[in-house]
Design a protein around this motif. Structure first.
Motif, PDB file in Angstrom:
ATOM      1  N   GLU A  10      -4.910  -4.578 -11.835  1.00  0.00           N
ATOM      2  CA  GLU A  10      -4.346  -3.274 -11.495  1.00  0.00           C
ATOM      3  C   GLU A  10      -5.162  -2.573 -10.424  1.00  0.00           C
ATOM      4  N   ILE A  11      -6.481  -2.750 -10.492  1.00  0.00           N
ATOM      5  CA  ILE A  11      -7.313  -2.097  -9.487  1.00  0.00           C
ATOM      6  C   ILE A  11      -7.041  -2.690  -8.120  1.00  0.00           C
ATOM      7  N   ASN A  12      -6.912  -3.995  -8.061  1.00  0.00           N
ATOM      8  CA  ASN A  12      -6.613  -4.606  -6.759  1.00  0.00           C
ATOM      9  C   ASN A  12      -5.302  -4.100  -6.213  1.00  0.00           C
ATOM     10  N   TYR A  13      -4.345  -3.991  -7.118  1.00  0.00           N
ATOM     11  CA  TYR A  13      -3.041  -3.493  -6.684  1.00  0.00           C
ATOM     12  C   TYR A  13      -3.164  -2.081  -6.135  1.00  0.00           C
ATOM     13  N   LEU A  14      -3.951  -1.287  -6.857  1.00  0.00           N
ATOM     14  CA  LEU A  14      -4.152   0.110  -6.440  1.00  0.00           C
ATOM     15  C   LEU A  14      -4.804   0.166  -5.068  1.00  0.00           C
ATOM     16  N   VAL A  15      -5.863  -0.609  -4.901  1.00  0.00           N
ATOM     17  CA  VAL A  15      -6.580  -0.548  -3.633  1.00  0.00           C
ATOM     18  C   VAL A  15      -5.693  -1.040  -2.494  1.00  0.00           C
ATOM     19  N   ASN A  16      -4.908  -2.080  -2.784  1.00  0.00           N
ATOM     20  CA  ASN A  16      -4.010  -2.545  -1.731  1.00  0.00           C
ATOM     21  C   ASN A  16      -2.981  -1.498  -1.370  1.00  0.00           C
ATOM     22  N   SER A  17      -2.584  -0.726  -2.374  1.00  0.00           N
ATOM     23  CA  SER A  17      -1.590   0.304  -2.062  1.00  0.00           C
ATOM     24  C   SER A  17      -2.169   1.357  -1.137  1.00  0.00           C
TER      25      SER A  17
END
Lengths: 363, 401, 623
Positions: free
Chosen positions: A59-66
């Motif tokens: 989820e953190i990776n997804y967040l940072v990519n967003s």
């Protein structure tokens, strides 16, 4: 649970604060100590700390990519002259550096790691001046445009001179700038008002832009309105990443391991065991005195000498002094001045640690 | 004795440098004097005819404010011994008496020379010098000298106070060179009299250009005052612009400094006003009394310090209270910033503005460390004015107003 | 100006000796500029420009800010700064005699040295006092005029400076306009008079006004908010380059191609804007033709009319101290315009009864029957004839481009003038009963004029004041996103970081942590768990207890949420599917340490000190 839900929320804070203060005054405090926690061995603790499993990685990776889709907007606002201020829980170092390396490739970027304990701003500004000077030289087509003023080397100039140099802008194109990335502009090395003033003056140069991150909740206390509105010109961006504070946290001692009492008691024991038996006995005298006179500032040197002589531990003042020097080198003993003007010796350990130490020596 | 102007400028870092330079310069001056003397005693009167060289130090009391003042002072006083020059004399001029310079370190005994204050006659003579119209000024001094002499006898303070007053005194006169007769003196006096008392208390009197003054007299309908000075305190409103948030913060700081922290919970409960919360346990008589005594003492000590969190808690409380009060009056307004959340978000910046305007003093350490304490320096008068402009009932929150 | 009788010699002029003993000739002329604004940031530009102006008049000007009067730098700091500004070099040993030498070398000594100190309150009193005393001792050699900016009241110098410094000042005060007046001037020049074509929506305007009045109070931040709005608008709206058209540039299509937009794409995007859709595409084709250009031209015309009406309202409102900012915000409201529209039987006819509502002052919202517009109109009815005349003349100037209104205004103006003419004729006659009754008649007549003016204004408001948001294609030029502006302008780290910690799930949106109850799950972020636990404690948190609670949460069986189809009774399969069970003591302690460090970095906790080695102190309580 947004703050706008009902009036009750609004009073939460103040009620919490006043109640908390009241409770603190009235109720019984829990008397447990840190030492009641069975802290594991420090090596093990550090090893475990290095191997903590990160949670919610996906989820953190997804967040940072967003957040990456915000890069063009940030670059646009930098060109417009704003400064970017990132805040939110979680380390933003990786994100900002990724931004700088992808979206700001046409500009020179200088990075200040604000989380370090001390920062030499003058070096930074010298580096900036040199970069800017190089940029100017490459951009000027005709060499006759270069000022005939003899350029004093940058590192011998004063701070004010450097800032004055950076302020003079006779650049034709408005789009080129030098970007300064400051991680943790509220970090311990940059918190004093002088550093912030220098940074603000830097930010007010027309061809320098700042991208900074803050972590402290009270960060706006560092600035006044002139700095926020005219010099830094902050655009705030809330980008919580929940990334672990690996780099920023290295300078903070681990709270369980580094409770200084435990630490120094252990080192004290180790050091003492390496000393001669005479030295250990001298130390014992000091420790016993300190335990039996807890309110005094320490044992006067003369008294120590008298008792040590009585017990045939030292033969002369010189010998005693050599022991004391050794103690001081290992930070086992500190000197304080008594109200009479005499020197007193004091062991910087708490009473229980001292007792423990004594019992260990006696073994 | 002749005064010679010799300009020497050198930078000294250590006292020993100073002594060396001084010795060198003084020796050269003395040599020069001796050589001039040798030329012949019959030459013009402008020759130095003494043997001594005097070093005069004026305003010595300023050294007391330096860092390491005690060493500097003792160095100064021992200069004679250090230099060991017989032709040298040292004169120290100071506003404060010799016992303020005593310290633990020994020094050569000085010869104290005391200049007493000027008498009124002396002052009159001094002030009359260089006046173009002596009779007129004399009549002016007849009026002002005695009352002012009760306050101060320093020539510089009196002359700076008198010069604007003299201008005012001469206002009705068309010809400043005229000699006043008795009748004119009486007239001048009656015109001038209302100005004396107020100006006795003013250290700093700010006139404004008459054109702007006339304009403000037209706009505001206050009675024409005879004084030209600014009467800021007498207005019932504040003169300068502040945002609402800053005003509330100012009041919060004032309350935080003024009220002891133990009262907060009862004053600022959820209704933000009256004390409707029942105390959980009944405190004994004695402890109530003790608490009151402690709180009274706190009041006597002057404005107290407070941490940031307490300030923000009080701020949130009073802004929420004011909000709920407002909302009852007005119809629904979904466009306003919701509750006090709007005011809270920017409050830290307003705090630094208030510190810059000298309304709140910050303790020295870095604010982010968390241990900084603040103190409010606002007078009760100003706080009341600000509260009135917000329609905030400040007296209800003051402890023992 | 004091001139001297003789010129001192060079050594006398550049040395400290001879000294002046007479106190009155040692006085410095001082201008005290009352800025009427607690914030000094709005006046930085004022003092800069004052300096430039004085320089152009031949004076030597140095601008000093309060930072140069700090205890750390002492007098040396401000002298260094002055010397740097005049001599262009930095000296370590700054001395006032250097300044004297420089001044002497400038030649004619007719130009004073002006030193502008921008904010008095922030200066360190003792350093400034010493500076003033020093300048006064040298004033005959360096004629200095001081200008000091004062934010609060004239009492400030008395409380900051020492009395022996105050004696040396010969002050004179100057008062600047209030920030509200300046704000009106800015609103007029930038927002009302359409200098750029860029517009803001009603909600944005109300937000910015509230921000100025209740929160920040500086004009600088208002302008900055506008700049941020611009930047955000230009970034988001692809057709925003068409603002050039509103400024008079007609080559719209060419511009689009330069940016890679074909005319078809542009039209499609424009027609998909909400404002066009609500009007209806067939209506657009009728009203605006098929190109965007016509639409924008119509928008421009409407804006012009709108701004003219606002300016007329402002003229009327000036007499009642209605600010342009309030009028502007109210005039932008699309809802109130729609309610005022003629087919709605709008509310203005009712306000003769509700006139009391119009007199509420401290309001910021815009309901139909009250508000600043109404107040301005109402004031019109009470104005004396002279002022009505002046007002109408102003209107005449503004309405030049709108013939319909212009005609009416001219007619009214001539009526008023003729009334005046009649009235002045009457004054010549003797006082008699008839005169008294004629005077009464005159009042009646002038009242009629007031009424006509008010009615005219009302009709202007009704018919010509169409706000930007009611026009088609307005999204191209109008910025509407209040939230984006608010979050960029005002960071609220105190609240937001705490919300981040307490409500991680809202941001991360993971499935493992969402629980209907408020129980803490071990899968949550460690710092979040710790901070949530901390909320239950008072001022001080006992580390031991805190650690124990953390440990108990961490050790809670993490398979609670994972029960379901994967749960199988057979031990082998269970081992494979369930996560590694209990974390070790070392790892829990390590996680605890790291989470505490993270909270320490955010400044929410204060670490144990020597006095209280077993507790951490909470710093921020709640949101």
């Amino acid at each position: 649970m947004e703050i706008n839900d009902g009036e009750e929320e609004e009073f939460e804070f103040s009620r919490n604060y006043f109640l908390a203060k009241e409770i603190a005054g009235s109720s019984k405090k829990s008397t447990r100590k840190i030492s009641d926690i069975n802290v594991v061995d420090e090596q093990e603790l550090r090893a475990a700390a290095a191997n903590i499993e990160p949670k919610h990685e996906k989820e953190i990776n997804y967040l940072v990519n967003s957040y990456k889709r915000l890069y063009p907007k940030w670059a646009f606002e930098l060109r417009c002259g704003f400064g970017l201020l990132m805040y939110g829980f979680g380390s933003k170092k990786v994100l900002i550096e990724d931004f700088a390396s992808t979206a700001l490739t046409e500009y020179s970027v200088v990075v200040i790691n604000g989380y370090l304990q001390s920062i030499n701003l003058k070096q930074v500004i010298i580096a900036l001046a040199e970069i800017w000077w190089d940029d100017l030289k490459t951009k000027r087509r005709t060499s006759s445009g270069v000022s005939s003023k003899v350029q004093q080397p940058f590192n011998s100039r004063s701070m004010d001179d450097l800032l004055a140099f950076l302020h003079e802008s006779d650049v034709e194109e408005n789009d080129s700038f030098v970007c300064v990335v400051v991680h943790n502009i509220d970090g311990p090395g940059l918190r004093d008002s002088e550093s912030q003033q220098y940074l603000a003056q830097l930010a007010s140069c027309s061809h320098i832009r700042i991208v900074a991150s803050v972590d402290n909740v009270n960060a706006p206390l560092l600035w006044d309105k002139k700095m926020v509105h005219t010099q830094f010109n902050w655009c705030w961006y809330h980008i919580p990443t929940f990334a672990p504070y690996n780099v920023e946290g290295t300078f903070f001692p681990l709270i369980l391991a580094h409770s200084s009492t435990a630490q120094s008691a252990k080192t004290a024991a180790i050091v003492l065991q390496s000393l001669t038996p005479n030295a250990q006995s001298v130390f014992k005298i000091l420790a016993e005195y300190q335990l039996s006179h807890p309110d005094e500032e320490g044992m006067p040197v003369d008294d120590l000498y008298t008792i040590a002589r009585e017990r045939f531990l030292v033969s002369s003042q010189v010998t005693l002094n050599s022991h004391l020097t050794e103690f001081k080198d290992h930070e086992l003993v500190k000197t304080r001045r008594h109200s009479d003007g005499q020197d007193c010796l004091h062991i910087p350990l708490a009473a229980d640690a001292l007792e423990k130490l004594l019992s260990e020596i006696n073994q | 004795m002749r005064l010679m102007v010799i300009r020497v400028q050198r930078r000294c870092v250590k006292p020993s440098d100073f002594v060396n330079f001084l010795r060198g310069d003084l020796t050269s001056v003395i040599e020069k004097l001796k050589s001039l003397k040798k030329v012949g005693p019959n030459k013009s009167a402008g020759k130095p005819n003494g043997n001594m060289l005097y070093l005069i130090f004026d305003n010595l009391e300023l050294i007391r404010e330096w860092d390491k003042s005690s060493t500097a002072l003792s160095f100064m006083f021992n200069l004679y011994d250090v230099l060991k020059m017989h032709e040298l004399g040292l004169i120290f001029i100071s506003n404060t008496s010799p016992d303020t310079y005593y310290s633990n370190m020994g020094y050569t005994e000085h010869v104290p020379v005391y200049f007493p204050e000027y008498t009124e006659d002396d002052l009159r003579q001094i002030l009359m010098r260089n006046q173009p119209n002596r009779k007129l000024y004399s009549s002016f001094l007849d009026v002002v000298l005695r009352p002012f002499c009760r306050t101060t006898r320093r020539v510089d303070e009196l002359s700076t106070a008198f010069s604007p007053l003299f201008r005012k005194y001469c206002e009705p006169l068309s010809d400043l060179a005229s000699v006043p007769n008795e009748e004119m003196k009486r007239r001048l006096f009656s015109h001038f009299r209302p100005h004396i008392a107020p100006s006795l208390n003013e250290i700093f009197w700010v006139p404004s250009k008459s054109s702007t003054e006339a304009e403000t007299n037209k706009d505001t309908t206050r009675k024409g005052s005879t004084r030209k000075s600014e009467v800021g305190d007498h207005f019932a409103q504040i003169d300068f612009h502040m945002s609402t948030s800053a005003k509330y913060l100012l009041i919060s700081a004032f309350l935080a400094s003024r009220n002891p922290a133990t009262l907060d919970a009862s004053l600022f409960d959820s209704t933000g006003g009256s004390d409707s919360r029942k105390r959980k346990r009944k405190a004994s008589e004695k402890s109530i009394e003790q608490k009151e005594v402690a709180e009274q003492e706190l009041l006597m000590k002057g404005p107290g310090t407070f941490p940031l969190e307490r300030l923000l808690a009080i701020f949130q409380c009073i802004t929420s209270a004011a909000d709920s009060f407002d909302e009852d009056e007005h119809e629904n307004d979904d466009l306003r910033a919701g509750g006090d959340g709007g005011l809270m978000s920017d409050v830290l910046l307003q705090l630094s503005s208030l510190c810059n305007a000298n309304f709140i003093i910050k303790g020295g350490s870095c604010p982010l460390e968390g241990s900084t304490r603040y103190r409010s320096t606002v007078s009760e008068d100003l706080a009341l004015k600000v509260a009135r402009s917000l329609k905030f009932p400040l007296p209800n929150y003051l402890y023992r107003r | 100006m004091i001139t001297s009788f003789a010129i001192p010699t060079f050594p006398e002029a550049t040395g400290s000796f001879p000294m002046v003993t007479d106190a009155t000739s040692k006085q410095l002329f001082t201008g005290l500029v009352l800025t009427k604004n607690m914030e000094f940031v709005d006046d930085l530009l004022t003092f800069e420009e004052l300096g430039s102006y004085l320089k152009s008049q031949g004076c030597h000007v140095a601008n000093l800010s309060s930072l140069e009067f700090s205890v750390k730098n002492g007098i040396g700091g401000c002298l260094r700064s002055i010397l740097r500004q005049f001599l262009m070099i930095t000296l370590d040993a700054a001395d006032v005699s250097i300044l004297a030498t420089w001044y002497r070398e400038q030649g004619s000594c007719n130009n004073p040295v002006v030193i502008i100190i921008e904010d008095l309150e922030r200066c360190c009193g003792s350093v400034l006092s010493d500076f003033i005393i020093m300048l006064s001792e040298w004033v005959l050699k360096i004629p200095v005029v001081l200008i000091m900016g004062i934010a609060t009241t004239l009492d400030a110098p008395k409380s900051i400076l020492q009395s022996n410094a105050l004696h040396h000042l010969c002050p004179c005060k100057f008062i600047l306009g209030t920030p509200l007046e300046r704000m009106d001037a800015i609103v007029e020049a930038v927002l009302v008079k359409q200098c750029s074509g860029f517009g803001i929506s009603h909600k944005v305007a109300v937000f910015m006004r509230n921000y100025f009045v209740s929160q920040d109070g500086t004009i600088t931040s208002f302008i900055r908010a506008l700049k941020i709005a611009c930047a955000q608008h230009f970034f988001v709206e692809p057709l925003s380059f068409m603002i050039w058209f509103l400024l008079g540039d007609d080559n719209l299509m060419l511009q689009g191609e330069k940016y890679g937009l074909s005319p078809e794409m542009m039209l499609k995007h424009a027609l998909s804007l909400p404002s066009c859709q609500s009007i209806g595409s067939d209506k657009i084709a009728k009203q605006h033709g098929e190109t965007i250009v016509n639409g924008l031209a119509e928008l421009k015309k409407l804006q012009c009319q709108w701004s003219i009406v606002i300016l007329c309202l402002y003229e009327a409102g000036k007499c009642d101290k209605v600010t342009l900012l309030d009028l502007f915000c109210e005039a932008l409201d699309p809802d109130s315009f729609k309610s005022r529209a003629p087919d709605n039987g709008g509310g203005l006819e009712n306000d003769s009864g509700g006139s009391r509502d119009c007199y509420k002052h401290q309001q910021y919202h815009t309901t139909r029957n009250s508000g600043f517009i109404c107040q301005a109109v109402q004031k019109l009815r009470d104005l004396p004839a002279v002022q009505i005349c002046k007002l109408l003349k102003g209107w005449e100037k503004y309405t030049v481009n709108v013939p319909q209104i212009h005609e009416k205004v001219k007619k009214l103006l001539s009526e008023v003038k003729s009334e005046d003419g009649k009235g002045s004729g009457q004054d010549l006659s003797t006082i008699s009963k008839r005169h008294a009754s004629r005077k009464h008649l005159k009042i009646e007549d002038s009242k009629a004029v007031n009424e006509k003016a008010a009615k005219l204004l009302e009709s202007m408001v009704r018919n010509y004041m169409q706000p930007l948001e009611c026009a088609a294609f307005h999204e191209i030029v109008c910025f509407k996103n209040v939230n984006a502006l608010q979050t960029a302008l005002i960071g609220d780290p105190r609240r937001r970081i705490q919300v981040d910690l307490l409500e991680v799930q809202n941001i991360i949106q993971c499935s493992c942590c969402s629980s209907s109850s408020n129980a803490l799950l071990p899968s949550m972020h460690d710092s979040s768990i710790l901070y949530t636990l901390a909320q239950e404690h008072g001022d001080l948190i006992n580390l031991h207890d805190w650690y124990q609670s953390f440990k108990s949460v961490a050790l809670r069986l993490s398979n609670k949420g994972k029960r379901g189809p994967n749960y199988s009774p057979s031990p082998k399969k269970r081992k494979a599917t369930t996560k590694p069970a209990k974390p070790s003591e070392a790892s829990i302690q390590a996680r605890f340490c790291r989470a505490v460090t993270e909270l320490q970095i955010t400044g929410l906790l204060r670490m144990p000190s020597k006095r209280r080695p077993d507790y951490v102190q909470r710093v921020a309580f709640g949101l």
